[in-house]
Design a protein around this motif. Structure first.
Motif, PDB file in Angstrom:
ATOM      1  N   ASP A 147       0.811  -1.222   0.000  1.00  0.00           N
ATOM      2  CA  ASP A 147       0.000   0.000   0.000  1.00  0.00           C
ATOM      3  C   ASP A 147       0.847   1.276   0.000  1.00  0.00           C
ATOM      4  N   TYR A 148       2.085   1.196   0.456  1.00  0.00           N
ATOM      5  CA  TYR A 148       2.893   2.417   0.506  1.00  0.00           C
ATOM      6  C   TYR A 148       3.039   3.104  -0.851  1.00  0.00           C
ATOM      7  N   PRO A 149       3.379   2.400  -1.945  1.00  0.00           N
ATOM      8  CA  PRO A 149       3.547   3.107  -3.224  1.00  0.00           C
ATOM      9  C   PRO A 149       2.280   3.806  -3.716  1.00  0.00           C
ATOM     10  N   ALA A 150       1.113   3.343  -3.255  1.00  0.00           N
ATOM     11  CA  ALA A 150      -0.139   3.974  -3.674  1.00  0.00           C
ATOM     12  C   ALA A 150      -0.511   5.151  -2.785  1.00  0.00           C
ATOM     13  N   GLN A 151       0.127   5.264  -1.616  1.00  0.00           N
ATOM     14  CA  GLN A 151      -0.218   6.310  -0.659  1.00  0.00           C
ATOM     15  C   GLN A 151       0.909   7.316  -0.433  1.00  0.00           C
ATOM     16  N   PHE A 152       2.158   6.836  -0.481  1.00  0.00           N
ATOM     17  CA  PHE A 152       3.323   7.701  -0.217  1.00  0.00           C
ATOM     18  C   PHE A 152       3.166   8.476   1.088  1.00  0.00           C
ATOM     19  N   ARG A 153       2.738   7.762   2.117  1.00  0.00           N
ATOM     20  CA  ARG A 153       2.713   8.348   3.450  1.00  0.00           C
ATOM     21  C   ARG A 153       3.879   7.740   4.216  1.00  0.00           C
ATOM     22  N   SER A 154       3.659   7.340   5.438  1.00  0.00           N
ATOM     23  CA  SER A 154       4.746   6.772   6.228  1.00  0.00           C
ATOM     24  C   SER A 154       4.972   5.311   5.882  1.00  0.00           C
ATOM     25  N   LEU A 155       6.233   4.902   5.870  1.00  0.00           N
ATOM     26  CA  LEU A 155       6.558   3.489   5.701  1.00  0.00           C
ATOM     27  C   LEU A 155       6.025   2.672   6.886  1.00  0.00           C
ATOM     28  N   ASP A 156       5.723   3.339   7.994  1.00  0.00           N
ATOM     29  CA  ASP A 156       5.158   2.677   9.163  1.00  0.00           C
ATOM     30  C   ASP A 156       3.633   2.665   9.125  1.00  0.00           C
ATOM     31  N   GLY A 157       3.050   2.931   7.974  1.00  0.00           N
ATOM     32  CA  GLY A 157       1.602   3.002   7.865  1.00  0.00           C
ATOM     33  C   GLY A 157       0.919   1.675   8.151  1.00  0.00           C
ATOM     34  N   LEU A 158      -0.342   1.775   8.562  1.00  0.00           N
ATOM     35  CA  LEU A 158      -1.178   0.603   8.807  1.00  0.00           C
ATOM     36  C   LEU A 158      -2.452   0.720   7.978  1.00  0.00           C
ATOM     37  N   VAL A 159      -2.965  -0.414   7.546  1.00  0.00           N
ATOM     38  CA  VAL A 159      -4.269  -0.456   6.899  1.00  0.00           C
ATOM     39  C   VAL A 159      -5.242  -1.159   7.841  1.00  0.00           C
ATOM     40  N   GLY A 179       4.407 -12.319   6.326  1.00  0.00           N
ATOM     41  CA  GLY A 179       5.778 -11.975   6.669  1.00  0.00           C
ATOM     42  C   GLY A 179       6.530 -11.185   5.615  1.00  0.00           C
ATOM     43  N   SER A 180       5.867 -10.833   4.515  1.00  0.00           N
ATOM     44  CA  SER A 180       6.563 -10.154   3.412  1.00  0.00           C
ATOM     45  C   SER A 180       6.996  -8.739   3.762  1.00  0.00           C
ATOM     46  N   HIS A 181       6.389  -8.136   4.788  1.00  0.00           N
ATOM     47  CA  HIS A 181       6.761  -6.772   5.181  1.00  0.00           C
ATOM     48  C   HIS A 181       8.210  -6.690   5.655  1.00  0.00           C
ATOM     49  N   LYS A 182       8.742  -7.812   6.131  1.00  0.00           N
ATOM     50  CA  LYS A 182      10.107  -7.813   6.656  1.00  0.00           C
ATOM     51  C   LYS A 182      11.158  -7.579   5.565  1.00  0.00           C
ATOM     52  N   ASP A 183      10.790  -7.799   4.313  1.00  0.00           N
ATOM     53  CA  ASP A 183      11.746  -7.640   3.215  1.00  0.00           C
ATOM     54  C   ASP A 183      11.747  -6.235   2.630  1.00  0.00           C
ATOM     55  N   GLY A 184      11.002  -5.324   3.248  1.00  0.00           N
ATOM     56  CA  GLY A 184      11.070  -3.916   2.856  1.00  0.00           C
ATOM     57  C   GLY A 184      10.303  -3.590   1.589  1.00  0.00           C
ATOM     58  N   LEU A 185      10.607  -2.430   1.055  1.00  0.00           N
ATOM     59  CA  LEU A 185       9.893  -1.914  -0.111  1.00  0.00           C
ATOM     60  C   LEU A 185      10.269  -2.700  -1.362  1.00  0.00           C
TER      61      LEU A 185
END
Length: 253
Positions: A147-159, A179-185
């Motif tokens: 979701d980060y690339p579609a929002q460009f808010r905080s990398l710590d964002g939550l949905v 667990g895919s969040h652990k591998d970053g952007l």
């Protein structure tokens, strides 16, 4: 720093085990997180909007009285008459006051404060709405993405994701790479819109997508209205394929 007693009363809405699960998996399912009344008033707002459009366009669609189970009665007939009316519904439902109150609720704020250990939670303006996934509409089905690339808010964002209809396999529940969040952007590239028919955020695809998503265990929770799925902004996920005869309604905040 500001100190308000209202925040202190729900400073830790999640258990230590739930916090650990979220940190490990990048998602967390919380059954019955919302009170039934919180959800029903939003469902009732959807029912009213459909009713108003039927009346405005003088359509011979018989819409039964509101029930939480069939809050969207009349919607399939409405878009069968004119698909553009579905766009009107999509725009209108995100403006239901009860939905806006839920987006900015104190319980959401408390969860962000706890999971991110922050005194400065915020709402991504323009990043919330009620998604309507109609049967067989591949053009608007979201592929694997973060979701980060579609929002460009905080990398710590939550949905905060919650269904308005009971999820079934036929409705195509959201699928997550655990667990895919652990591998970053993850890097993305633009699809050939002429061939895919998808534009904007829908037109982005992960680089080396097949190899990337194959590494992870998948989860597709069958949730009920009132349940909440918390998702890390970097957790890979995609929309399921709706093979049912009814639209899939879900809140995204």
């Amino acid at each position: 720093r500001c100190g308000f007693s209202g925040f202190h009363s729900m400073s830790s809405p999640l258990t230590n085990e739930q916090v650990a699960t979220f940190a490990r998996d990048g998602l967390l399912v919380l059954p019955s997180f919302y009170e039934p009344e919180e959800v029903e008033i939003i469902q009732c707002g959807v029912h009213s909007i459909i009713s108003l459009l039927i009346e405005q366009h003088q359509l011979s669609i018989k819409q039964p009285d509101f029930t939480p189970e069939m809050f969207d009665a009349g919607y399939q007939a409405l878009i069968a008459h004119d698909r553009a009316l579905g766009e009107v519904v999509y725009d209108a439902v995100k403006q239901i006051p009860a939905f806006i109150r839920l987006v900015a609720s104190a319980q959401h704020e408390a969860v962000v404060r706890q999971l991110r250990n922050t005194d400065a939670p915020a709402v991504a303006a323009g990043g919330y709405g009620i998604r309507i996934d109609n049967p067989g509409e591949e053009k608007f089905r979201a592929g694997w993405h973060q979701d980060y690339p579609a929002q460009f808010r905080s990398l710590d964002g939550l949905v905060f994701w919650s269904p308005l209809i009971a999820m079934t396999d036929e409705l195509g529940p959201v699928e997550f790479c655990v667990g895919s969040h652990k591998d970053g952007l993850a890097p993305v590239r633009e699809m050939d819109a002429e061939n895919s028919g998808k534009t904007g955020a829908y037109g982005l695809t992960l680089a080396d997508e097949a190899e990337r998503v194959a590494k992870y265990k998948k989860a597709a929770p069958l949730t009920e209205p009132g349940d909440l799925v918390l998702v890390d902004f970097l957790t890979l996920h995609r929309s399921g394929e709706n093979r049912a005869a009814r639209s899939r309604w879900s809140m995204q905040m």
